[in-house]
Design an enzyme around this catalytic site. Structure first.
Site, PDB file in Angstrom:
ATOM      1  N   SER A   1      50.527  27.067  37.548  1.00 33.53           N
ATOM      2  CA  SER A   1      50.981  27.432  36.201  1.00 33.53           C
ATOM      3  C   SER A   1      49.877  27.294  35.171  1.00 33.53           C
ATOM      4  O   SER A   1      50.109  26.900  34.015  1.00 33.53           O
ATOM      5  CB  SER A   1      52.200  26.591  35.791  1.00 33.53           C
ATOM      6  OG  SER A   1      52.873  27.183  34.708  1.00 33.53           O
TER       7      SER A   1
ATOM      8  N   LYS B   1      59.564  30.306  39.501  1.00 25.39           N
ATOM      9  CA  LYS B   1      58.683  29.783  38.448  1.00 25.39           C
ATOM     10  C   LYS B   1      59.411  28.786  37.564  1.00 25.39           C
ATOM     11  O   LYS B   1      60.571  28.977  37.220  1.00 25.39           O
ATOM     12  CB  LYS B   1      58.174  30.951  37.593  1.00 25.39           C
ATOM     13  CG  LYS B   1      57.084  30.567  36.609  1.00 25.39           C
ATOM     14  CD  LYS B   1      55.772  30.339  37.309  1.00 25.39           C
ATOM     15  CE  LYS B   1      54.729  29.737  36.369  1.00 25.39           C
ATOM     16  NZ  LYS B   1      55.000  28.320  36.041  1.00 25.39           N
TER      17      LYS B   1
ATOM     18  N   LYS C   1      54.929  33.694  32.526  1.00 27.57           N
ATOM     19  CA  LYS C   1      53.941  34.058  33.551  1.00 27.57           C
ATOM     20  C   LYS C   1      54.549  34.916  34.661  1.00 27.57           C
ATOM     21  O   LYS C   1      53.796  35.502  35.457  1.00 27.57           O
ATOM     22  CB  LYS C   1      53.305  32.799  34.134  1.00 27.57           C
ATOM     23  CG  LYS C   1      52.505  31.990  33.104  1.00 27.57           C
ATOM     24  CD  LYS C   1      51.822  30.790  33.743  1.00 27.57           C
ATOM     25  CE  LYS C   1      51.042  29.988  32.718  1.00 27.57           C
ATOM     26  NZ  LYS C   1      51.846  28.959  32.052  1.00 27.57           N
TER      27      LYS C   1
ATOM     28  N   SER D   1      56.602  28.746  30.198  1.00 21.68           N
ATOM     29  CA  SER D   1      55.762  29.317  31.261  1.00 21.68           C
ATOM     30  C   SER D   1      56.486  30.333  32.137  1.00 21.68           C
ATOM     31  O   SER D   1      55.855  30.946  33.011  1.00 21.68           O
ATOM     32  CB  SER D   1      55.196  28.202  32.148  1.00 21.68           C
ATOM     33  OG  SER D   1      54.076  27.611  31.536  1.00 21.68           O
TER      34      SER D   1
END
Length: 389
Positions: free
Chosen positions: A124, A226, A67, A64
């Site tokens: 997320s 993140k 992202k 992720s």
């Protein structure tokens, strides 16, 4: 221009270089701590210097952390006026069906770009990422092409995207160094939008979810960024912290647990802040000195650097810096702004820290016929004097 050069010494900022009795004893800088991660890098935000690393150019699955680039593209689309925060986005069946983390959007309904951004950044949400990608580019595949073009522009040479979420794919990869480049670009280009990554929770459709970056609760100096996780990628975290005037970015990839990625990120950030310091030496286009110009409509031109100059050094060694410029000793008009006129070097002891080009800060046009003639005579006289020295 001739090959002769004039060497000049500059003090660090407005301070005088220290006398030998003032030079501090060099501080011992230990090696970076052992990290329970497959790869990591610690970078100073301002200077771009790498303070510690392991396997930083090894291709890995980003999970992720993908992202971050999805958000970077979305922000650019907002800034360029191609989409608006208030835009209603139609939720496709593909977005609704996405596996993994979700913000729980519903097929056939409309959700604002603003809510989708929060769902992607804070929760997320894979569903939110796909919905944004489809809204911007028509399909996730085309959106991935945009992601790759932005990656190329940022110099992310070991990165390739095939989706907006980070779901595993053999052709979907990045590196710790490339993630650090992307994070620097996001923070520097979009400081207001970067604040999204410090938000701790978001409620949508009656469901409250919390940011998975637990460093936001553990360390008040951390303000992003993140997390990522898949079984093959392990637990990953890109984080950034600012203490006083120094900002660091850490990228920690492939740890064994959610707690471990927090622990290892905190460890490497603390190491960087404890043993290093960053200083701004000069500003972009700041006049550092004047250089003599021959046969121009004026005799001098200011010289400086094209970009701000930051350096990251071991703590306590600022007064030991040595700064020198080597400037071409024979500069003739015409001269264009940003023409390269020499080099500025920064050293600490016998170690060269950085070298930057010295440029003209203004244009200098050719002088009149008589001005050029006078300067030519002056140069002949100067040459004769040097001949008999």
């Amino acid at each position: 221009m001739s090959a002769s050069f004039l060497v000049m010494s500059f003090a660090t900022q407005a301070q005088d270089l220290p006398t030998p009795t003032q030079v501090p004893t060099p501080q011992i800088i230990p090696s970076a701590p052992n990290m329970a991660a497959n790869a990591y890098v610690l970078v100073d935000f301002d200077s771009g210097d790498i303070l510690a690393e392991k396997n930083a150019d090894e291709r890995v699955e980003p999970a992720s952390l993908t992202k971050i680039m999805t958000g970077f593209v979305v922000i650019n689309e907002l800034i360029n006026g191609n989409i608006k925060m208030s835009d209603p986005v139609n939720i496709s069946s593909k977005a609704w069906k996405m596996p993994g983390s979700k913000m729980f959007i519903e097929v056939g309904k409309q959700v604002s770009v603003q809510d989708l951004i929060k769902g992607m950044v804070i929760q997320s949400g894979n569903d939110a990422s796909v919905a944004l990608a489809e809204h911007i580019a028509g399909s996730e595949a085309v959106f991935a092409e945009l992601m790759n073009k932005y990656a190329a522009n940022l110099g992310m040479t070991n990165t390739h995207y095939v989706n907006s979420t980070g779901l595993p794919d053999p052709d979907h990869y990045t590196t710790a160094n490339d993630l650090a480049k992307l994070t620097r670009a996001l923070i520097s280009q979009f400081p207001e939008e970067y604040k999204w990554y410090s938000e701790k929770q978001f409620t949508f459709n009656g469901i409250t979810q919390y940011n998975r970056n637990k460093l936001l609760w553990q360390d008040a100096t951390v303000d992003g960024l993140k997390t990522g996780h898949t079984e093959s990628a392990g637990y990953c975290l890109v984080s950034s912290a600012k203490r006083e005037d120094m900002r660091l970015i850490s990228v920690v990839l492939g740890t064994e647990s959610a707690n471990m990625r927090i622990q290892e990120s905190q460890k490497i950030l603390n190491y960087g802040f404890r043993f290093f310091e960053t200083h701004k030496l000069y500003s972009s286009m700041q006049r550092l000195n004047d250089a003599r110009v021959w046969e121009g409509n004026r005799d001098q031109v200011g010289v400086g650097l094209t970009d701000d100059l930051y350096i990251t050094i071991p703590r306590g060694q600022y007064k030991s810096l040595k700064i020198e410029t080597t400037i071409n000793n024979h500069i003739e008009a015409p001269l264009a702004q940003l023409d390269n006129l020499g080099t500025l070097s920064v050293s600490l002891g016998d170690t060269l820290i950085t070298e930057k080009p010295i440029v003209a800060l203004a244009n200098v046009e050719e002088g009149s016929f008589f001005k050029k003639l006078i300067d030519q005579i002056k140069q002949i006289i100067n040459s004769l004097f040097h001949l008999f020295d």
